[in-house]
Design an enzyme around this catalytic site. Structure first.
Site, PDB file in Angstrom:
ATOM      1  N   ASP A   1       0.888  -1.195   0.062  1.00 52.10           N
ATOM      2  CA  ASP A   1       0.094   0.172   0.010  1.00 52.10           C
ATOM      3  C   ASP A   1       0.786   1.418   0.056  1.00 52.10           C
ATOM      4  OD1 ASP A   1      -2.218   1.673   0.164  1.00 52.10           O
ATOM      5  OD2 ASP A   1      -3.052   0.806   2.068  1.00 52.10           O
TER       6      ASP A   1
ATOM      7  N   ASP B   1     -10.468   2.461  -3.067  1.00 54.69           N
ATOM      8  CA  ASP B   1     -11.122   2.371  -1.541  1.00 54.69           C
ATOM      9  C   ASP B   1     -12.668   2.631  -1.489  1.00 54.69           C
ATOM     10  OD1 ASP B   1      -8.674   1.802  -0.423  1.00 54.69           O
ATOM     11  OD2 ASP B   1      -8.345   3.921   0.337  1.00 54.69           O
TER      12      ASP B   1
HETATM   13  C1  DGJ Z   1      -5.824   1.995   1.997  1.00 56.41           C
HETATM   14  C2  DGJ Z   1      -5.973   0.872   1.126  1.00 56.41           C
HETATM   15  O1  DGJ Z   1      -6.514   1.145  -0.111  1.00 56.41           O
HETATM   16  C3  DGJ Z   1      -7.177   0.362   1.946  1.00 56.41           C
HETATM   17  O2  DGJ Z   1      -7.697  -1.023   1.491  1.00 56.41           O
HETATM   18  C4  DGJ Z   1      -6.444  -0.211   3.300  1.00 56.41           C
HETATM   19  O3  DGJ Z   1      -5.573  -1.287   3.171  1.00 56.41           O
HETATM   20  C5  DGJ Z   1      -6.075   0.887   4.111  1.00 56.41           C
HETATM   21  N1  DGJ Z   1      -5.251   1.736   3.162  1.00 56.41           N
HETATM   22  C6  DGJ Z   1      -5.521   0.712   5.344  1.00 56.41           C
HETATM   23  O4  DGJ Z   1      -4.525   1.712   5.871  1.00 56.41           O
END
Ligand code: DGJ
Length: 731
Positions: free
Chosen positions: A483, A553
């Site tokens: 991430d 997200d």
């Molecule tokens: C952003 C990601 O896109 C989410 O799926 C998740 O992993 C969060 N970060 C966690 O902080």
């Protein structure tokens, strides 16, 4: 190779061609490379279409003994233009010479044709598995006064409508340093005409929505200055004919294989010609090229289709799926996962997660992914990034103990990391406060309370590689979600002198690639999933290291329709992931049925992201059925041809197997109204001569019927409905 690339010494014309496309350019007056054509294949080029010279007011001419007033760099379509000599359009290169002047003109010096496709040092790129798949033309051009050279790379594949281009600059060893102030990957000049430009703008949780604009006079730029691909503007554009649609018309795609700051710039000039320049964003970029040094630009992938957007997308899909993505998972079906992020956020421990794993096992799910919050003392997003050591309060018996539990239930174990980041509340920061990007004497801007590690530095990369290796060496991690939750600001590296701070952003991207190359090579059995706050780094460069990426997200099925539709313009459905989440949705508050959420998520790499222990009995049955169904259709979705059929208040898309014996159609209806139209969806890509049986109703249709007459959609009595049709050929 001659069947792919020909050079006619008499006419001085290069012709790259296969059954689908031709790309033609010529050596013009003074050795300038003039662009002639990119489009549908022509078997032979007879040299009639050359630059029609004309004396125009205010046009500069070549500085030769007897200048020809009809020959001007300002109107000649070219392969490589630079600033400083009478081409007043956007340049592909800007070079600050040792004397401070911004002038250069590259002219032909030599060329060679090599089988296959050379690797690009330190950069992701499309590849070949055998030299016979492609041929590469390398044209060396030189700026005569400075003797600076550039190799222009053009690769044509035997059976793909793609030209891959990049440039490598070389400064001879005995020359003083020059500074590259712009170094694009590609310049593509289009003949005078009426064009549209398609792009994929968006925002966090709202990525890659298709935008179509008229190309008017002036300059329009599609760019990122965020140090990364960004949610805000993807690094792909297409120029199209005005009436091009999903199935008809000329389309020219330009996609950068790069994950840093990009700029794709379009200019319509005074005589209606259009120039596209694409590459590293020159804003904030400089690169010192010392004598004896080289600079390799990222690659750009040019795709041509005369049958609209779907054909362009299929070319990109097949190329990315087969010759960009690498590793064991390239050709393997991807596991159905459950991720605990939206189920628990930071509030979990081993005891709380075990029932989710148990439920996943019962439902047939194949992998459990432990998301953010498992390390340091991270109970919220203010802390611990950089300390990749398990939180012993949440996992008193260690992470392996929990991973063993997951494995014993028959599931794979996946783990979230955010390796490019650092929290001020971390041992890493306390030990190495200089590791982050920060300008001396200025406080760096926090974003989500976090800061960016200076990956341009080898010592910083070594620290992170070491921490991740310590984790991965234990051998219980099957999957990593990589991430990245903020963009890059306060650009400054302690490792570089003042004059070279303009190199930091590109060096960051190169550093990231080096780190990814090291880890993905060292741990080839791990499935790597890219992520940047959802889809902030979905790009072809990242796909070289990460076979799949988290799309957004925003997990709301209805928002996802537009996001996945736009994403599919370039990226194949097996490179982006989609999860069924809770309803009402946590991002939009919208309620949708489990069927609708399932059909949207099944249209990519499938998974769940909700607390499975909270499902009702009926929902459990439905989820188990979805999981079982996806396993049946997974290969078709992940390796079949994808076709977009409709978008708007009704969405429809489909998947067809390569042999046209199997097809899946998904339709989605958004808002209902009191007097709905009778809505027909027409399929595509089937064999008109084959008979197809609907596996649910056993009704048999001709392929021609399904494509030309189509199917009435059931009349809806509510919003956000969906249908899934599965057809199998019966003869
Ligand atoms: C952003 C990601 O896109 C989410 O799926 C998740 O992993 C969060 N970060 C966690 O902080």
């Amino acid at each position: 190779m001659a069947d792919l690339i020909a050079f006619d010494a008499k006419t001085q014309v290069f012709h790259l061609h296969n059954q689908q496309i031709s790309y033609i350019f010529a050596i013009e007056d003074g050795g300038v490379l003039g662009h002639l054509y990119f489009g549908q294949a022509v078997a032979g080029y007879h040299g009639e279409r050359r630059y029609p010279r004309k004396d125009r007011g205010f046009a500069g001419n070549l500085p030769v003994a007897e200048p020809e007033r009809g020959f001007s760099l300002d109107t000649l379509p070219q392969e490589i233009s630079s600033r400083g000599e009478a081409d007043f359009r956007i340049p592909a290169f800007v070079i600050r010479q040792a004397d401070g002047a911004q002038a250069s003109r590259f002219v032909y010096a030599s060329h060679r044709i090599v089988p296959g496709k050379p690797k690009l040092p330190g950069l992701p790129a499309a590849y070949v598995e055998s030299p016979d798949e492609a041929a590469t033309l390398i044209v060396t051009v030189v700026d005569q006064p400075s003797r600076l050279q550039a190799d222009l790379y053009y690769t044509i594949y035997r059976d793909r409508a793609v030209i891959a281009r990049s440039v490598c600059f070389r400064n001879p060893a005995d020359q003083p340093a020059v500074t590259l102030e712009q170094a694009a990957s590609v310049q593509l000049d289009f003949p005078a005409g009426d064009y549209r430009v398609l792009s994929l703008p968006g925002a966090h949780a709202n990525e890659r929505h298709l935008q179509k604009e008229v190309v008017g006079y002036g300059i329009k730029q599609f760019a990122s200055t965020r140090g990364t691909t960004s949610h805000q503007m993807n690094n792909f554009i297409a120029l199209t004919a005005p009436d091009a649609d999903e199935f008809h018309g000329d389309v020219y795609g330009i996609d950068l294989v790069y994950s840093g700051n990009h700029a794709l710039t379009v200019e319509k000039d005074q005589i209606d010609q259009v120039r596209v320049v694409a590459g590293i964003n020159p804003a904030g970029f400089t690169w010192e090229l010392a004598g004896g040094a080289e600079f390799q630009t990222p690659e750009a992938l040019l795709v041509y289709s005369h049958q609209g957007l779907n054909a362009m997308s299929q070319t990109y899909h097949r190329l990315i799926r087969e010759r960009v993505v690498r590793g064991r998972y390239r050709d393997q079906e991807r596991p159905i996962l459950v991720n605990n992020w939206e189920a628990t956020y930071f509030d979990f421990n081993e005891a709380k997660l075990r029932p989710i794993v148990d439920a996943a096992k019962k439902l047939g799910i194949e992998m459990f992914v432990l998301d953010d919050g498992w390390f340091g003392h991270r109970d919220d997003d203010t802390t611990s990034l950089g300390d990749w050591v398990v939180d012993s309060h949440k996992f008193p018996l260690g992470l392996k103990h929990f991973a063993d539990y997951v494995h014993n239930q028959g599931l794979k174990f996946g783990l979230w990391v955010e390796p490019e980041m650092i929290s001020k509340d971390s041992d890493l920061y306390r030990t190495h406060p200089d590791y982050l990007l920060a300008v001396p004497g200025r406080a760096p801007s926090p974003s989500r309370f976090q800061y960016v590690l200076d990956l341009s530095r080898e010592d910083v990369r070594a620290n992170i590689a070491g921490q991740l290796s310590d984790l991965l060496d234990q051998g219980y991690i099957d999957y990593i979600k990589w991430d990245m939750n903020r963009h890059l600001s306060d650009i400054y590296s302690h490792a570089l002198p003042a004059a070279r701070q303009g190199e930091v952003l590109h060096r960051y991207t190169l550093g990231l690639y080096a780190l990814l190359e090291e880890l993905t090579t060292k741990y080839p059995d791990v499935l790597w999933e890219g992520c940047s706050g959802g889809g902030g780094r979905i790009d072809t460069g990242f796909a070289y290291y990460m076979p799949q990426s988290w799309t957004s997200d925003n997990t709301d099925a209805i928002s996802r329709l537009g996001i996945q539709y736009g994403t599919s313009l370039v990226y194949p459905p097996n490179t982006f992931t989609a999860h069924v989440s809770v309803s009402p949705n946590e991002q939009t508050g919208r309620s949708t049925s489990l069927t609708t959420r399932g059909n949207v998520a099944m249209s990519a790499v499938f998974g769940y992201e909700l607390d499975l222990t909270k499902l009702t009995k009926t929902e459990q049955k439905q989820v188990a059925a979805q999981v079982a169904a996806y396993k049946q259709i997974r290969s078709l979705i992940q390796f079949g041809h994808f076709l977009r059929l409709e978008s708007g208040n009704d969405y429809a898309w489909m998947f067809v197997s390569a042999d046209q014996n199997e097809a899946l159609l998904f339709t989605f209806h958004l808002l209902n109204n009191g007097q709905p139209a009778f809505h027909i969806v027409k399929m595509a890509g089937l064999d008109p001569a084959k008979q197809y049986e609907d596996t649910a109703t056993h009704t048999v249709y001709g392929g021609d019927e399904l494509m030309h007459m189509g199917l009435y959609q059931p009349l809806q009595r509510q919003d956000f409905t969906t249908h899934q049709y599965h057809f199998k050929a019966i003869n």
